[in-house]
Design an enzyme around this catalytic site. Structure first.
Site, PDB file in Angstrom:
ATOM      1  N   ASP A 106      -1.374   4.217 -13.093  1.00 46.55           N
ATOM      2  CA  ASP A 106      -1.784   3.078 -13.912  1.00 46.55           C
ATOM      3  C   ASP A 106      -3.171   3.253 -14.534  1.00 46.55           C
ATOM      4  O   ASP A 106      -4.129   3.661 -13.874  1.00 46.55           O
ATOM      5  CB  ASP A 106      -1.799   1.794 -13.065  1.00 46.55           C
ATOM      6  N   ARG A 276       1.810  -8.054 -10.830  1.00 42.93           N
ATOM      7  CA  ARG A 276       0.935  -6.984 -10.339  1.00 42.93           C
ATOM      8  C   ARG A 276      -0.520  -7.430 -10.375  1.00 42.93           C
ATOM      9  O   ARG A 276      -1.005  -7.908 -11.413  1.00 42.93           O
ATOM     10  CB  ARG A 276       1.098  -5.733 -11.200  1.00 42.93           C
TER      11      ARG A 276
END
Length: 309
Positions: A106, A276
């Protein structure tokens, strides 16, 4: 199926190992902002050891509770450096705006790469939609010595011009097009070492994934060939673990030591939504001690830089 291995900590936390290189299920923990320090330390230790950890039966958890728990593990970032319309505390990972079916770590297009993410299942398809994680530490350690030395001397530039809403030939929807436009609304580019040193464990890990634009000092043909050589090590099945989501599940992964891939094996009529929350990380440092450097973009609004203890 999990291995027959289970480790009992000094608290009620039970760690069930799922594979040699990556993955463990954590039993005996009710996630939230009221966890005691001993349990939080046990969760941290399990994350460092197993790279990604999973919790079943967390149906009680709300977005606020998820955020409060995240604060026990570090400093939450804003949801995303460029995407601001899909959550205030958390980022909605929603199949209506795209599917993360490409291997990535990420937000590697910024200098302050997040250290970890906490993902909570909100809505799940009736079939499919599992996620696979890979250990980038195991990938590095599996390299022959000449390839380790080669990787340690390389640096790569990462950008946000390729995102995890990648279409893979599918026709884009208006929602996915809007999401991608927001994702690319500000340009970021950062040069990272291809091998980074983990700030807590001291392990070495490959820092790659689909945000890589090109290796520094190599032409595109050379860069693409080397990228595939090293990336293929990351995604060897032996280096991965796959999680089949159920309602109430939570996953936490060490973003400094993993890549992940959300498997797109459910039809368009099926809806998948998870939330998230990401934790601030440090600036990666290579084996030679050189940190990552910013080429374009300023991520101060996104995240603080976590300093080593």
């Amino acid at each position: 199926m999990s291995a027959d291995y289970a480790a009992q900590t000094s608290t009620s936390v039970r760690v069930v190992k799922l594979g040699t290189h990556i993955g463990a299920r954590i039993d005996g923990v009710r996630l939230g902002g009221d966890l005691d320090a001993q349990t939080v330390a046990a969760v941290r230790d399990a994350l460092n050891a197993h790279k990604v950890i999973f919790f079943r039966g967390q149906d009680h958890l709300t977005e606020d509770g998820q955020y409060e728990f995240a604060q026990l593990l570090g400093t939450p970032t804003t949801p995303h450096p460029t995407v601001s319309s899909h959550g205030v505390k958390s980022l909605a990972i929603d199949s209506e705006t795209g599917r993360a079916n490409s291997w990535h770590t990420d937000v590697t297009f910024v200098d302050r790469v997040p250290k970890a993410s906490i993902l909570r299942a909100v809505a799940l398809p009736s079939y499919g939609g599992s996620t696979t994680w890979a250990s980038t530490v195991a990938a590095y350690e599996s390299l022959p010595e000449p390839l380790r030395r080669l990787a340690e001397g390389l640096r790569a530039r990462h950008t946000n011009t390729y995102d995890y809403a990648a279409r893979h030939g599918a026709e884009p929807t208006p929602k996915s097009q809007a999401y991608r436009a927001e994702f690319e609304s500000a340009y970021f580019e950062t040069e990272h070492p291809v091998v980074r040193v983990h700030p807590e464990t001291g392990e070495r890990a490959l820092l790659l994934g689909h945000f890589v634009k090109q290796f520094v000092g190599l032409n595109k043909v050379e860069s693409d060939a080397l990228f595939r050589l090293f990336q293929d090590r990351v995604t060897r099945l032996e280096h991965t673990t796959r999680w089949n989501w159920a309602p109430g599940d939570v996953a936490i992964w060490d973003n400094r030591a993993t890549q992940h891939y959300a498997i797109d094996d459910y039809d368009g009529a099926e809806h998948r939504r998870l939330t998230r929350i990401t934790l601030a990380g440090d600036i990666p440092v290579g084996v030679d001690g050189r940190p990552s450097t910013v080429i374009a973009g300023n991520a101060e609004h996104y995240s603080v830089i976590e300093r080593a203890a």
